[in-house]
Design an enzyme around this catalytic site. Structure first.
Site, PDB file in Angstrom:
ATOM      1  CG  HIS A 178      -3.623  -6.124  -2.091  1.00 37.98           C
ATOM      2  ND1 HIS A 178      -2.684  -5.185  -2.500  1.00 37.98           N
ATOM      3  CD2 HIS A 178      -4.538  -5.427  -1.359  1.00 37.98           C
ATOM      4  CE1 HIS A 178      -3.013  -3.998  -2.026  1.00 37.98           C
ATOM      5  NE2 HIS A 178      -4.127  -4.125  -1.340  1.00 37.98           N
ATOM      6  CG  HIS A 210      -7.898  -4.433  -0.771  1.00 40.14           C
ATOM      7  ND1 HIS A 210      -7.055  -4.140   0.278  1.00 40.14           N
ATOM      8  CD2 HIS A 210      -8.761  -5.381  -0.298  1.00 40.14           C
ATOM      9  CE1 HIS A 210      -7.393  -4.878   1.331  1.00 40.14           C
ATOM     10  NE2 HIS A 210      -8.412  -5.639   1.005  1.00 40.14           N
ATOM     11  CG  ASP A 219      -6.902   0.745  -3.225  1.00 36.62           C
ATOM     12  OD1 ASP A 219      -7.215  -0.430  -2.945  1.00 36.62           O
ATOM     13  OD2 ASP A 219      -6.149   1.425  -2.497  1.00 36.62           O
ATOM     14  CG  HIS A 220      -3.700  -2.064  -4.613  1.00 33.67           C
ATOM     15  ND1 HIS A 220      -2.395  -1.611  -4.528  1.00 33.67           N
ATOM     16  CD2 HIS A 220      -4.350  -1.507  -3.556  1.00 33.67           C
ATOM     17  CE1 HIS A 220      -2.272  -0.829  -3.467  1.00 33.67           C
ATOM     18  NE2 HIS A 220      -3.442  -0.752  -2.864  1.00 33.67           N
ATOM     19  CG  HIS A 277      -3.406  -5.112   3.454  1.00 29.43           C
ATOM     20  ND1 HIS A 277      -3.891  -4.140   4.303  1.00 29.43           N
ATOM     21  CD2 HIS A 277      -3.830  -4.776   2.207  1.00 29.43           C
ATOM     22  CE1 HIS A 277      -4.585  -3.256   3.590  1.00 29.43           C
ATOM     23  NE2 HIS A 277      -4.565  -3.629   2.331  1.00 29.43           N
ATOM     24  CG  ASP A 324      -2.117  -1.434   0.239  1.00 28.62           C
ATOM     25  OD1 ASP A 324      -1.313  -0.758  -0.427  1.00 28.62           O
ATOM     26  OD2 ASP A 324      -3.350  -1.238   0.209  1.00 28.62           O
ATOM     27  CG  HIS A 366      -1.795   3.519  -0.517  1.00 29.27           C
ATOM     28  ND1 HIS A 366      -2.933   4.095  -1.022  1.00 29.27           N
ATOM     29  CD2 HIS A 366      -2.028   2.183  -0.481  1.00 29.27           C
ATOM     30  CE1 HIS A 366      -3.831   3.144  -1.279  1.00 29.27           C
ATOM     31  NE2 HIS A 366      -3.300   1.978  -0.952  1.00 29.27           N
TER      32      HIS A 366
END
Length: 258
Positions: free
Chosen positions: A54, A56, A58-59, A112, A135, A174
């Protein structure tokens, strides 16, 4: 098929999927490309693909850099998720192959983020499949409903992911497992599988070891968000339907101080 986990940032996981006969590899959510390349080089792997779950940061935040470091690499991401650096957009049901034996099926698992993709990966016949859930599905938990509804998360978790073969290994985005299990015990304090798994996860954490992968079967036994079809669980949270229960449990988790 070999899968290596690569801890990144504070509590993220990137993954390296390797086709053993050709040594071709795919990186899942390589937010720190240098770490992923080091892992690939140490195993003699030729990186061919990036699978982004996705948008975001941090991905997807390492996608532009990995394209510079590995010229010609293909970057896959959800067609409606606006993934940074994406070269190949995928939607539900799209298939990608890697090396000689690995097939990757894109599963649209929204909530999400609206275009979130989970990647279902199969290797040789005698190998257990794996699913990379970003996530959407965590070990004993699920992602926050940033861009979707409880109805969508129910469909993503309990229908799409819940229908995968039970031995499917679950690799999530995570390391939240201990906190998730502690919260799950507030919903089902008498679930002995939960208590056992929490003890195990705490030992893993203390030893600096990951708690991934889980399996779809284990999630059905320990993840409250995947157990909302059970009338006794609905009753525990004062609800009369799976979706209502999922919404209520997520609300409690959002407010839980741990």
């Amino acid at each position: 098929m070999k899968i290596y986990h690569i801890p990144c940032l504070q509590d993220n996981y990137s993954y390296l999927i390797v086709d053993e006969s050709t040594k071709e590899g795919a990186a899942v959510d390589p937010v720190e490309p240098q770490k992923v390349l080091e892992a690939a080089n140490s195993h003699g792997v030729n990186l061919k693909l990036v699978l982004t779950t996705h948008h975001h940061w941090d991905h997807a935040g390492g996608n532009e850099e990995i394209k510079k470091l590995v010229p010609g690499i293909k970057v896959y991401g959800g067609s409606i998720d606006n993934v940074k650096g994406c070269t190949n957009k995928v939607q539900n049901g799209d298939k990608v192959s890697l090396g000689a034996d690995i097939n990757i099926l894109s599963l649209h698992t929204p909530c999400h983020t609206k275009g979130h993709i989970s990647y279902y990966v199969t290797g040789k016949e005698n190998e257990n499949p794996a699913v990379f859930t970003g996530d959407t599905l965590f070990i004993a938990g699920c992602g926050r409903f940033f861009e979707g509804t409880a109805e969508q998360m129910y469909e993503s978790l309990c229908v799409t992911l819940g229908s995968l073969p039970k031995p499917t290994q679950v690799y999530c985005g995570h390391e939240y497992t201990v906190k998730n299990l502690q919260f799950a015990l507030t919903i089902e304090p008498n679930n002995s599988r939960l208590q056992e798994k929490l003890e195990w996860a705490q030992k893993q954490n203390q030893a600096g070891q990951p708690t991934i992968p889980s399996t779809i079967e284990e999630e059905m036994e320990t993840n409250p968000f995947m157990r909302v079809d059970l009338p006794e669980l609905q009753e525990k949270v004062g609800c009369k339907s799976p979706v209502e229960a999922l919404r209520e449990i997520r609300k409690r988790k959002d407010n839980w101080k741990g």
